[in-house]
Design a protein around this motif. Structure first.
Motif, PDB file in Angstrom:
ATOM      1  N   ASP A   3       0.979  -1.081   0.272  1.00  0.00           N
ATOM      2  CA  ASP A   3       0.036   0.139   0.039  1.00  0.00           C
ATOM      3  C   ASP A   3       0.776   1.191  -0.037  1.00  0.00           C
ATOM      4  O   ASP A   3       1.972   1.303   0.274  1.00  0.00           O
ATOM      5  CB  ASP A   3      -0.754   0.029   1.290  1.00  0.00           C
ATOM      6  CG  ASP A   3      -0.245   0.419   2.440  1.00  0.00           C
ATOM      7  OD1 ASP A   3      -0.926   1.411   3.220  1.00  0.00           O
ATOM      8  OD2 ASP A   3       0.744   0.088   2.707  1.00  0.00           O
ATOM      9  N   ILE A   5       1.913   5.132   0.869  1.00  0.00           N
ATOM     10  CA  ILE A   5       1.564   6.273   1.609  1.00  0.00           C
ATOM     11  C   ILE A   5       1.417   7.522   0.791  1.00  0.00           C
ATOM     12  O   ILE A   5       0.674   8.527   1.402  1.00  0.00           O
ATOM     13  CB  ILE A   5       2.759   6.439   2.707  1.00  0.00           C
ATOM     14  CG1 ILE A   5       2.681   7.549   3.655  1.00  0.00           C
ATOM     15  CG2 ILE A   5       4.177   6.721   1.952  1.00  0.00           C
ATOM     16  CD1 ILE A   5       3.274   7.611   4.975  1.00  0.00           C
ATOM     17  N   ARG A  30       4.560   2.389   1.621  1.00  0.00           N
ATOM     18  CA  ARG A  30       4.526   2.859   3.175  1.00  0.00           C
ATOM     19  C   ARG A  30       5.459   1.994   3.787  1.00  0.00           C
ATOM     20  O   ARG A  30       5.739   0.734   3.646  1.00  0.00           O
ATOM     21  CB  ARG A  30       3.122   2.690   3.564  1.00  0.00           C
ATOM     22  CG  ARG A  30       2.926   2.928   5.116  1.00  0.00           C
ATOM     23  CD  ARG A  30       1.623   2.440   5.765  1.00  0.00           C
ATOM     24  NE  ARG A  30       0.520   3.173   4.810  1.00  0.00           N
ATOM     25  CZ  ARG A  30      -0.047   4.162   5.033  1.00  0.00           C
ATOM     26  NH1 ARG A  30       0.688   4.982   5.930  1.00  0.00           N
ATOM     27  NH2 ARG A  30      -0.808   4.570   4.425  1.00  0.00           N
ATOM     28  N   LEU A  64      -1.901  11.894  -0.208  1.00  0.00           N
ATOM     29  CA  LEU A  64      -1.188  11.410   0.962  1.00  0.00           C
ATOM     30  C   LEU A  64      -2.237  10.621   2.113  1.00  0.00           C
ATOM     31  O   LEU A  64      -3.168  10.977   2.121  1.00  0.00           O
ATOM     32  CB  LEU A  64      -0.805  12.789   1.868  1.00  0.00           C
ATOM     33  CG  LEU A  64       0.192  12.527   3.030  1.00  0.00           C
ATOM     34  CD1 LEU A  64       1.474  11.681   2.615  1.00  0.00           C
ATOM     35  CD2 LEU A  64       0.559  13.640   3.826  1.00  0.00           C
ATOM     36  N   ASN A  65      -1.911   9.435   2.093  1.00  0.00           N
ATOM     37  CA  ASN A  65      -2.656   8.565   2.904  1.00  0.00           C
ATOM     38  C   ASN A  65      -4.252   8.571   2.319  1.00  0.00           C
ATOM     39  O   ASN A  65      -5.129   8.444   2.940  1.00  0.00           O
ATOM     40  CB  ASN A  65      -2.714   8.943   4.481  1.00  0.00           C
ATOM     41  CG  ASN A  65      -1.481   8.738   5.088  1.00  0.00           C
ATOM     42  OD1 ASN A  65      -0.750   7.433   4.943  1.00  0.00           O
ATOM     43  ND2 ASN A  65      -1.059   9.521   5.733  1.00  0.00           N
ATOM     44  N   TYR A  69      -3.351  16.016  -1.362  1.00  0.00           N
ATOM     45  CA  TYR A  69      -2.444  16.752  -0.544  1.00  0.00           C
ATOM     46  C   TYR A  69      -1.767  17.733  -1.597  1.00  0.00           C
ATOM     47  O   TYR A  69      -1.389  17.569  -2.501  1.00  0.00           O
ATOM     48  CB  TYR A  69      -1.238  15.408  -0.259  1.00  0.00           C
ATOM     49  CG  TYR A  69       0.038  16.134   0.026  1.00  0.00           C
ATOM     50  CD1 TYR A  69       0.214  16.820   1.375  1.00  0.00           C
ATOM     51  CD2 TYR A  69       1.237  15.801  -0.870  1.00  0.00           C
ATOM     52  CE1 TYR A  69       1.414  17.555   1.648  1.00  0.00           C
ATOM     53  CE2 TYR A  69       2.555  16.278  -0.251  1.00  0.00           C
ATOM     54  CZ  TYR A  69       2.544  17.132   0.826  1.00  0.00           C
ATOM     55  OH  TYR A  69       3.811  17.587   1.311  1.00  0.00           O
ATOM     56  N   ARG A 163       6.795  11.204   8.533  1.00  0.00           N
ATOM     57  CA  ARG A 163       6.642   9.961   8.208  1.00  0.00           C
ATOM     58  C   ARG A 163       7.381   9.565   6.868  1.00  0.00           C
ATOM     59  O   ARG A 163       7.382   8.454   6.474  1.00  0.00           O
ATOM     60  CB  ARG A 163       5.055   9.698   8.182  1.00  0.00           C
ATOM     61  CG  ARG A 163       4.204  10.138   9.438  1.00  0.00           C
ATOM     62  CD  ARG A 163       4.864   9.463  10.734  1.00  0.00           C
ATOM     63  NE  ARG A 163       4.842   8.016  10.582  1.00  0.00           N
ATOM     64  CZ  ARG A 163       5.996   7.176  11.263  1.00  0.00           C
ATOM     65  NH1 ARG A 163       6.779   7.912  11.875  1.00  0.00           N
ATOM     66  NH2 ARG A 163       5.863   6.044  11.314  1.00  0.00           N
TER      67      ARG A 163
END
Lengths: 503, 370, 339
Positions: A3, A5, A30, A64-65, A69, A163
């Protein structure tokens, strides 16, 4: 693939009408290390600048996630947990480590608009421990080595709980040991759950660190997959768009035994000690050493830029004392320095005038008489053509508009115009892409074939092994060993380069 | 915009209209852009300024006034040429006005034929260099040329001192020449105890006031010097070295440029050109004055920088400086003609400096955009 | 061991050249004119140094960002003139006069800031322009005549805190202390140093460089106005030449105190304070030793020159001392233990 990020969704970006990113879609995995490679100008930095809030995409978006973003400033990116560690570090040398870490958001005392120093100190200490830098938070950054400064940058990333951490060519100014420490740290950050994007020209490093690799070429994503799907040769082929059979051009000539540069017992306290060697006509002599081994400092002393206390230098059999750059040039020496921006070029001045700078006095009878411009510009044009310097009108365009590889060729050109007997060349391929590297090796080969003695200084062992006839290995300011071409063996050379540890 | 697909017809209409107006506007913008980016920008600016004022002050175009503007340019230009050299090597010379004051006093002290004991008895030069009967060259056949040589020499010497402090002792040019300004102007005042020296030889005074066919001598001399200076900068090895040192000292050093010599030479030239300016100004006044040039620093640095020479080094041309000086002289002249009070002159002058600087910023931005 | 001690001593001396020069000048004048050592003398020096010192403190803020403010002299004139007119014509009380003075100064600084951060004119030219125009505006207000201040201001200028320390000195020291606190202890202070060190990096680090620059030019304007007021409070009138050339004294004081014109290096305490007092001490000392009034500026300039020379020499030496040794010689241990 795992997955993501962060997702780039068909992002495009143009500068001055030139499309630098042509609709790239890429998932940043991620909790893994993504190795991002590509030639200079392929769009790596631009892509990362979008992520770091330096630029905004013209088209397309970032997620983003899973949520849109769109950072407008680097601070936005930081707030979103994305840290960008640039090649040129972004620290204030006149401030302390703690102040650097909190520069854009100082903690304040409750009742006064003043810094909460004890709080800053305590938190900084914690971050410094996490990056294994054991110095006081109050240490001024100017007192730190390049490697230590980079750790401060990483500590800063930890301070806003990044992160995603982007590293852009992080190892160019690190010693081997500092590089090793950085790699361990990156691995630990990953195991702590951070996502890393690692950009580098040093492909073996990418192979070692990355879980996934993405290759960019001309603003497009040409490959992305697990590391296992790549080899170094495949990465290079993807980067340049064709298979490169050879990384190094074949030597077509052999060195002679006529000395052109004789160095006898050169010493300077705290810098180099008892350096003795001979460079021959038509020879490519490598100087290998880790960062801080004294290799570049030796070059500066040989060329007369720094002083030495003891010893003798002879060029073409003639000794010369009280060296200065001018005397060295007159004696037939040339010196391509390691940092072309600071010491190699006049960035705002035309390409032609840059190339002409060293040989300039030869084109006029005296310093205050007219330069023979026809001969001057003809010979400049010739040397530029022979090195295939591309990218601009020589007399009009400033040298800063050239690409890194062409800038480096311009630096070499200005020395070739003077037809040197000895060429000292320090890290000529740093920050230069694969194609241009090959060209630079070819130039060095051709020079040697024409009789120039070349002293080739580098921290990349592979290129020295590929190009040189002989190699000196330096550490702790001394020559530790000399290897001839048939003795080149990576492990033995490295062992010599690390010799200071044994002492 | 070209790639955007146009689906609806009515949109296409608006778009073609848009293109039409934008192309008309485009031409205007292109011309403006070209003007703004041209090397002759400051010249154009001066012409526009002149034409704009003409209807309001017709006198500005009278032959006599044009002659005034013309003859006022050259002494100032001489000094500004010197400043241009120093700015190109990324230095600055604030001491130029004080050099002017000092050499004018020294030159006059050598040449004068008569001094009033009441005024000069207390001077440290009294009885040593000059007496009631004037200076050592009083009445001598070659008094003026010899005195001028000494003046240029003193200018060169101070320049050498400044240059050495900057290049060898690594002192910041701003501070060196600032302190130089304080020192040499105080020295000029001390030498003559604030008095002007008059009774200078006629041949000297003629230099500042003489004309050939209504064209002042200064035009021929400074014009020739300007051409020589431009030739030096653009055609010789030394000239290229000036730019190299200004653009990047470290690169210049590695490339074998004798950096120290180049820097010292630039300051010497600055000193000599300041002295040349002093010759013309003091000849015109027919006096050696210890405060000569005191108000000129702003004009010199301002004219040179507004001409386009960069304060950060590596960029500059004598022609630009000529335009900058023309602009400043024109500005001064027009403000005089308007018969404004001193404070209005100052206000306008300051604002115009700022305006010109703002225009320069706009130019640089346009240039950067390519 | 001895050599390291000597090296330490050398380094210590190099790092405190301005203090050393200060002491040398003090002692030399004291020996030449014993009266110079009197407490009264020192009070006079501090009092006379106060207004240039205050202006120089503002200048230090600007120089720390690698900028320069040539307009402080004109600013002093305008703000003092406007304040004088307000007190004279409108019979405003002293506190209001002071308030007006400081506001005008800040406005002046704000104009500089606008030109530098918005119009993006380099500080040297921007403040050169406002220096010329500002003086004109001041003369426009004053009609080029002297502006007298009410006696109450003069009384204030010669009054003493607790009947002990002259008010100008109190203000000077108070401002210096506050400025030093701001520079070292507050976010904006540290950001000023950051911008002066590397403006590009500051932008990348998310600092608002424009805001930092704006604040230093406004502080410089404020300090110029305050310095002007303190000066006029001692003299009683604003004459038309007031403030002319003071910009150079202020720059000299800051640089003598160790501020680098390239930005990022310098302090108010002890730095600029020492620089301002040093300049005044030289001038007072020359008067005490009865040096010819024409020669005094020559000696002042020569001493400032030697201070700048010393500073240049110090920088070269410090650089040499800081240059890292590459070789690890046995015996002579190099710091920073590696892992």
């Amino acid at each position: 693939m795992s997955d993501a990020i962060l997702t780039f969704d068909h992002v495009e970006k143009s500068f001055f009408g030139v499309r630098v990113l042509k609709g790239i879609s890429l998932d940043v995995p991620r909790g893994k290390v993504l190795g991002l490679v590509g030639e200079n100008g392929a769009g790596k930095s631009t892509l990362m600048n979008l992520m770091g809030g330096v630029h905004a995409p013209d088209r397309g978006q970032m997620l983003l996630n899973g949520a849109p973003y769109a950072p407008r400033t680097p601070s936005d990116a930081n707030a979103a947990g994305i840290a960008f560690i640039h090649q040129e570090l972004n620290l204030f040398t006149n401030l302390s480590i703690a102040e650097n870490i909190f520069i854009d958001g100082f903690p304040r005392l409750r009742w006064l608009p003043m810094l909460d120093r004890s709080h800053m100190r305590a938190r900084t200490k914690q971050y410094l421990e996490a990056v294994e830098l054991h110095v006081s938070p109050d240490t001024l950054v100017e007192k730190l080595s390049p490697g230590e400064r980079q750790l401060v940058e990483i500590a800063k990333a930890l301070s806003f709980d990044a992160r995603i951490i982007i590293f852009d060519e992080p190892t160019t100014s690190l010693t081997a040991r500092e590089t090793e420490r950085l790699f361990r740290l990156i691995e630990r950050l990953r195991s702590d759950g951070a996502s890393i994007v690692y950009i580098s020209h040093i492909l073996p490093d990418v192979m070692r660190l990355a879980d996934e690799i993405a290759v960019l070429r001309d603003g497009e994503l040409v490959a992305h997959g697990d590391k296992e799907a790549f080899t170094i040769n495949r990465m290079i082929a993807l980067m340049v768009g064709r298979a490169i059979e050879q990384l190094y051009p074949p030597r077509r000539s052999a060195p002679t035994t006529t000395p052109v540069l004789e160095v006898q017992d050169i010493s300077q306290q705290g810098i180099v000690e008892a350096i003795t060697f001979t460079l021959h006509k038509g020879e490519i002599l490598g100087v290998f050493g880790l960062m801080g081994s004294g290799r570049s400092e030796l070059a500066r002393i040989l060329f007369g830029l720094d002083e030495h206390a003891r010893g003798e230098i002879r060029v073409a059999g003639k000794p010369y004392t009280r060296p200065s750059a001018r005397r060295s040039i007159d004696a037939g020496m040339a010196f391509v320095t390691e940092n072309r921006r600071e010491e190699g070029l006049l960035m705002d001045i035309a390409i032609a005038e840059n190339i002409g700078l060293v040989a300039l006095p030869r084109y006029a009878a005296a310093t205050v008489t007219a330069v023979n411009e026809r001969r001057y510009f003809t010979e400049i044009t010739d040397v530029a053509a022979s090195l295939a310097i591309k990218g601009g009108e020589l007399r009009q365009q400033a040298v800063k508009t050239l690409s890194g590889g062409n800038q480096q060729k311009a630096v070499i050109a200005k020395w070739l115009l003077d037809k040197p007997a000895v060429l000292i060349i320090d890290e000529p391929t740093r920050g230069v892409d694969v194609g241009a590297k090959y060209e630079i090796y070819s130039i060095i080969n051709d020079l040697a074939a024409a009789g120039t003695g070349v002293l080739f200084i580098s921290s990349e062992l592979e290129e020295l092994m590929g190009v040189c006839d002989r190699m000196l290995v330096m550490s702790n300011g001394e020559i530790q060993a000399t290897f001839s071409r048939d003795e080149f063996e990576k492990e033995r050379i490295l062992r010599a380069a690390f010799r200071e540890n044994a002492a | 915009m070209m790639e955007a697909e146009v689906k609806e017809p009515n949109r296409a209409v608006t778009r073609s209209q848009l293109v039409a107006t934008s192309s008309a506007r485009g031409t205007v913008r292109r011309v403006l852009r070209k003007l703004l980016l041209s090397e002759y920008f400051v010249l154009y600016l001066s012409i526009v300024y002149f034409l704009a004022l003409w209807p309001f002050i017709p006198r500005i175009a009278s032959p006599q006034n044009l002659g005034n503007i013309f003859s006022n340019m050259w002494p100032l230009l001489a000094i500004a040429i010197g400043q241009t050299f120093v700015l190109i090597i990324a230095g600055i010379d604030l001491s130029q006005p004080s050099i002017m004051a000092l050499v004018s006093v020294i030159g006059a002290a050598l040449m004068t034929s008569q001094l009033d004991p009441v005024l000069f008895e207390k001077s440290p030069l009294w009885g040593i260099v000059f007496t009631e009967a004037g200076g050592p060259l009083a009445g001598a056949f070659l008094a003026a040329p010899v005195a001028i040589m000494v003046m240029l020499l003193v200018g060169a010497l101070i320049g050498w001192f400044n240059g050495t402090a900057v290049a060898r002792l690594k002192m910041p040019p701003f501070m060196v020449t600032l302190v130089g300004m304080m020192f040499f102007s105080a020295l000029a005042i001390y030498l003559v105890k604030s008095e002007n020296i008059i009774h200078l030889p006629e041949s000297y005074v003629l230099l500042g006031q003489g004309q050939i066919a209504f064209i002042p001598y200064s035009f021929f001399i400074v014009g020739a010097l300007a051409i020589a200076a431009q030739w030096l900068l653009s055609r010789t090895v030394l000239g290229r070295w000036f730019y190299a040192v200004g653009a990047n000292v470290r690169t210049a050093t590695v490339s074998g440029v004798p950096v120290t010599r180049v820097i010292v030479t630039a300051y010497i030239l600055s000193g000599v050109f300041a002295a040349i300016g002093a010759v013309f100004y003091s000849a015109r006044l027919a006096a050696g004055r210890p405060t000569l040039g005191a108000t000129l620093l702003l004009d010199v640095v301002g004219a040179t920088v507004i001409g386009g020479t960069s304060l950060f080094g590596g960029k500059g041309k004598i022609m630009w400086t000529v335009f900058g000086v023309l602009f400043f002289v024109l500005l001064d002249n027009s403000l005089n003609l308007l018969n404004l009070s001193y404070f209005w002159v100052q206000i306008v002058k300051g604002s115009v400096i700022l305006l010109a600087a703002a225009l320069d910023v706009a130019r640089t931005r346009l240039l950067a955009r390519g | 061991m001895k050599t390291t001690n000597r090296q330490h001593l050398a380094q210590l001396a190099l790092q405190n050249t301005s203090l050393l020069l200060f002491i040398v000048v003090f002692v030399v004048f004291g020996l030449l004119a014993p009266r110079f050592f009197a407490l009264q003398t020192f009070e006079t020096i501090l009092k006379q140094a106060s207004y240039i010192g205050i202006v120089a403190i503002g200048m230090t803020f600007v120089i720390l960002t690698a900028g320069i403010d040539l307009s402080v002299g004109s600013n002093m004139y305008v703000s003092a003139t406007v304040a004088g007119l307000v007190m004279q014509e409108l019979k405003a009380p002293v506190w209001l006069g002071l308030l007006v003075c400081l506001s005008v100064g800040m406005l002046f600084g704000g104009v500089n800031a606008f030109l530098i951060t918005r119009v993006k004119i380099i500080p040297f030219i921007a403040t050169l322009g406002t220096m010329v125009a500002g003086k004109g505006i001041g003369l426009l207000f004053s009609r080029s005549i002297q502006i007298p201040y009410p006696d109450s201001v003069l009384e204030l200028g010669s009054s003493r805190l607790f009947g002990l320390i002259p008010l100008p000195i109190v203000i000077f020291l108070g401002v210096a202390l506050a400025a030093q606190l701001v520079l070292t202890m507050t976010p904006i202070g540290r950001q000023i140093y950051a911008v002066g060190n590397d403006a590009e990096a500051a932008k990348k680090a998310g600092l608002s460089v424009g805001r930092v620059l704006t604040s230093v030019y406004i502080v410089s304007g404020l300090m110029a106005a305050l310095g002007g007021f303190v000066s006029v409070a001692q003299q009683g009138v604003v004459h038309p030449g007031f403030g002319e050339g003071y910009e150079f004294n202020a720059i000299a004081a800051a640089v003598l105190g160790g501020a680098s014109l390239f930005g990022g290096v310098g302090s108010v305490l002890p730095g600029t304070l020492l620089g301002a007092v040093l300049i005044q001490m030289i001038q007072t000392g020359l008067i005490f030793t009865k040096v010819d009034i024409y020669i005094q500026p020559l000696i002042t300039a020569a001493i400032i020159f030697s201070a700048v020379l010393l500073d240049a020499f110090r920088n070269i030496q410090l650089q040499k001392l800081r240059r890292r040794n590459i070789r690890i010689d046995k015996g002579a241990l190099v710091g920073a233990g590696d892992d």
